[in-house]
Write a protein that holds these residues in place. Structure first.
Motif, PDB file in Angstrom:
ATOM      1  N   ALA A  54      -1.475 -55.222 -16.101  1.00  0.00           N
ATOM      2  CA  ALA A  54      -2.798 -55.004 -16.102  1.00  0.00           C
ATOM      3  C   ALA A  54      -2.917 -55.397 -13.869  1.00  0.00           C
ATOM      4  CB  ALA A  54      -2.891 -56.450 -16.044  1.00  0.00           C
ATOM      5  N   LEU A  55      -2.611 -56.186 -13.417  1.00  0.00           N
ATOM      6  CA  LEU A  55      -2.062 -56.461 -12.346  1.00  0.00           C
ATOM      7  C   LEU A  55      -1.751 -54.879 -11.093  1.00  0.00           C
ATOM      8  CD1 LEU A  55      -2.026 -58.800  -9.491  1.00  0.00           C
ATOM      9  CD2 LEU A  55       0.094 -59.059  -9.744  1.00  0.00           C
ATOM     10  N   VAL A  56      -0.591 -54.586 -11.321  1.00  0.00           N
ATOM     11  CA  VAL A  56      -0.453 -53.358 -10.514  1.00  0.00           C
ATOM     12  C   VAL A  56      -1.857 -52.629 -10.920  1.00  0.00           C
ATOM     13  CG1 VAL A  56       1.190 -51.278 -10.592  1.00  0.00           C
ATOM     14  CG2 VAL A  56       2.194 -53.834 -10.969  1.00  0.00           C
ATOM     15  N   GLU A  57      -2.221 -51.848 -12.120  1.00  0.00           N
ATOM     16  CA  GLU A  57      -3.636 -51.130 -12.426  1.00  0.00           C
ATOM     17  C   GLU A  57      -5.018 -51.561 -11.433  1.00  0.00           C
ATOM     18  OE1 GLU A  57      -3.910 -51.213 -17.186  1.00  0.00           O
ATOM     19  OE2 GLU A  57      -2.116 -49.987 -17.209  1.00  0.00           O
ATOM     20  N   ARG A  58      -4.942 -52.889 -11.431  1.00  0.00           N
ATOM     21  CA  ARG A  58      -5.988 -52.870 -10.252  1.00  0.00           C
ATOM     22  C   ARG A  58      -5.919 -52.797  -9.299  1.00  0.00           C
ATOM     23  NH1 ARG A  58      -8.500 -58.587 -11.310  1.00  0.00           N
ATOM     24  NH2 ARG A  58     -10.056 -57.369 -10.018  1.00  0.00           N
ATOM     25  N   MET A  59      -4.398 -52.749  -8.715  1.00  0.00           N
ATOM     26  CA  MET A  59      -3.839 -52.712  -7.359  1.00  0.00           C
ATOM     27  C   MET A  59      -4.028 -51.055  -7.290  1.00  0.00           C
ATOM     28  SD  MET A  59      -1.028 -54.883  -6.728  1.00  0.00           S
ATOM     29  CE  MET A  59      -0.508 -54.954  -4.694  1.00  0.00           C
ATOM     30  N   GLN A  60      -4.141 -50.680  -7.889  1.00  0.00           N
ATOM     31  CA  GLN A  60      -4.212 -49.245  -8.246  1.00  0.00           C
ATOM     32  C   GLN A  60      -5.116 -48.633  -7.900  1.00  0.00           C
ATOM     33  OE1 GLN A  60      -0.997 -47.528 -10.968  1.00  0.00           O
ATOM     34  NE2 GLN A  60       0.710 -47.657  -9.452  1.00  0.00           N
ATOM     35  N   ASN A  62      -7.604 -50.304  -6.899  1.00  0.00           N
ATOM     36  CA  ASN A  62      -8.620 -50.270  -5.532  1.00  0.00           C
ATOM     37  C   ASN A  62      -7.877 -50.617  -4.455  1.00  0.00           C
ATOM     38  OD1 ASN A  62     -11.052 -51.799  -6.743  1.00  0.00           O
ATOM     39  ND2 ASN A  62      -9.377 -52.949  -8.144  1.00  0.00           N
ATOM     40  N   PRO A  63      -7.489 -49.316  -4.243  1.00  0.00           N
ATOM     41  CA  PRO A  63      -5.983 -48.897  -3.090  1.00  0.00           C
ATOM     42  C   PRO A  63      -7.342 -49.160  -1.759  1.00  0.00           C
ATOM     43  CG  PRO A  63      -6.969 -46.422  -3.537  1.00  0.00           C
ATOM     44  CD  PRO A  63      -7.867 -47.473  -4.266  1.00  0.00           C
ATOM     45  N   ALA A  68      -9.492 -48.097   6.803  1.00  0.00           N
ATOM     46  CA  ALA A  68      -9.596 -49.226   7.051  1.00  0.00           C
ATOM     47  C   ALA A  68      -8.633 -50.462   8.389  1.00  0.00           C
ATOM     48  CB  ALA A  68      -8.279 -50.136   5.537  1.00  0.00           C
ATOM     49  N   PRO A  69      -8.941 -51.179   8.775  1.00  0.00           N
ATOM     50  CA  PRO A  69      -9.145 -51.571  10.025  1.00  0.00           C
ATOM     51  C   PRO A  69      -7.450 -52.379  10.115  1.00  0.00           C
ATOM     52  CG  PRO A  69     -10.557 -53.077   9.696  1.00  0.00           C
ATOM     53  CD  PRO A  69     -10.400 -51.699   8.480  1.00  0.00           C
ATOM     54  N   TYR A  70      -7.076 -51.734  11.097  1.00  0.00           N
ATOM     55  CA  TYR A  70      -5.600 -52.480  11.388  1.00  0.00           C
ATOM     56  C   TYR A  70      -6.112 -54.205  11.865  1.00  0.00           C
ATOM     57  CZ  TYR A  70      -0.654 -53.218  12.680  1.00  0.00           C
ATOM     58  OH  TYR A  70       0.894 -53.830  12.534  1.00  0.00           O
ATOM     59  N   PHE A  71      -5.378 -55.476  11.186  1.00  0.00           N
ATOM     60  CA  PHE A  71      -4.572 -56.233  11.577  1.00  0.00           C
ATOM     61  C   PHE A  71      -3.702 -56.648  12.104  1.00  0.00           C
ATOM     62  CE2 PHE A  71      -8.568 -56.758   8.685  1.00  0.00           C
ATOM     63  CZ  PHE A  71      -9.505 -56.625   9.080  1.00  0.00           C
ATOM     64  N   THR A  72      -3.730 -57.580  13.784  1.00  0.00           N
ATOM     65  CA  THR A  72      -2.383 -57.400  14.268  1.00  0.00           C
ATOM     66  C   THR A  72      -2.058 -59.550  13.671  1.00  0.00           C
ATOM     67  OG1 THR A  72      -2.815 -58.670  16.064  1.00  0.00           O
ATOM     68  CG2 THR A  72      -2.625 -56.132  16.093  1.00  0.00           C
ATOM     69  N   ARG A  73      -1.014 -59.950  13.669  1.00  0.00           N
ATOM     70  CA  ARG A  73      -0.661 -61.249  13.661  1.00  0.00           C
ATOM     71  C   ARG A  73      -1.798 -62.473  14.311  1.00  0.00           C
ATOM     72  NH1 ARG A  73       2.241 -65.685  14.879  1.00  0.00           N
ATOM     73  NH2 ARG A  73       3.175 -66.850  12.654  1.00  0.00           N
ATOM     74  N   ASP A  74      -2.142 -61.641  15.125  1.00  0.00           N
ATOM     75  CA  ASP A  74      -2.599 -62.441  16.587  1.00  0.00           C
ATOM     76  C   ASP A  74      -4.396 -62.247  15.969  1.00  0.00           C
ATOM     77  OD1 ASP A  74      -0.441 -63.156  17.911  1.00  0.00           O
ATOM     78  OD2 ASP A  74      -0.540 -61.355  19.739  1.00  0.00           O
TER      79      ASP A  74
END
Length: 80
Positions: A54-60, A62-63, A68-74
């Motif tokens: 069920a978790l994998v299905e929900r992830m698929q 909602n890709p 989407a913006p790219y976030f750096t570690r900083d």
């Protein structure tokens, strides 16, 4: 006598986060309060398999969008 002390558990020891004066050899009792809620492990193999499916299905369903913006570690750890 009851006093409160904040500490972090690291490498098998409790590291105090605030100054605390105690005589050497003082015995203390610790009450552990988790900072986040953790669910109990799923012991039943079939229930665990169903949960993961069920978790994998929900992830698929909602890709992450391609734009989407790219976030750096900083930028993720930036404090304001």
């Amino acid at each position: 006598m009851t006093q409160s002390l904040r500490a972090i558990y690291r490498n098998g020891a409790f590291i105090p986060q605030t100054a605390f004066e105690l005589p050497e050899g003082t015995e203390v009792e610790l009450l552990v309060q988790a900072s986040q809620i953790t669910s109990p492990p799923i012991a039943d193999v079939a229930a665990k398999r169903q949960f993961l499916r069920a978790l994998v299905e929900r992830m698929q369903q909602n890709p992450i969008p391609l734009n989407a913006p790219y976030f750096t570690r900083d930028s993720l750890h930036e404090r304001r």
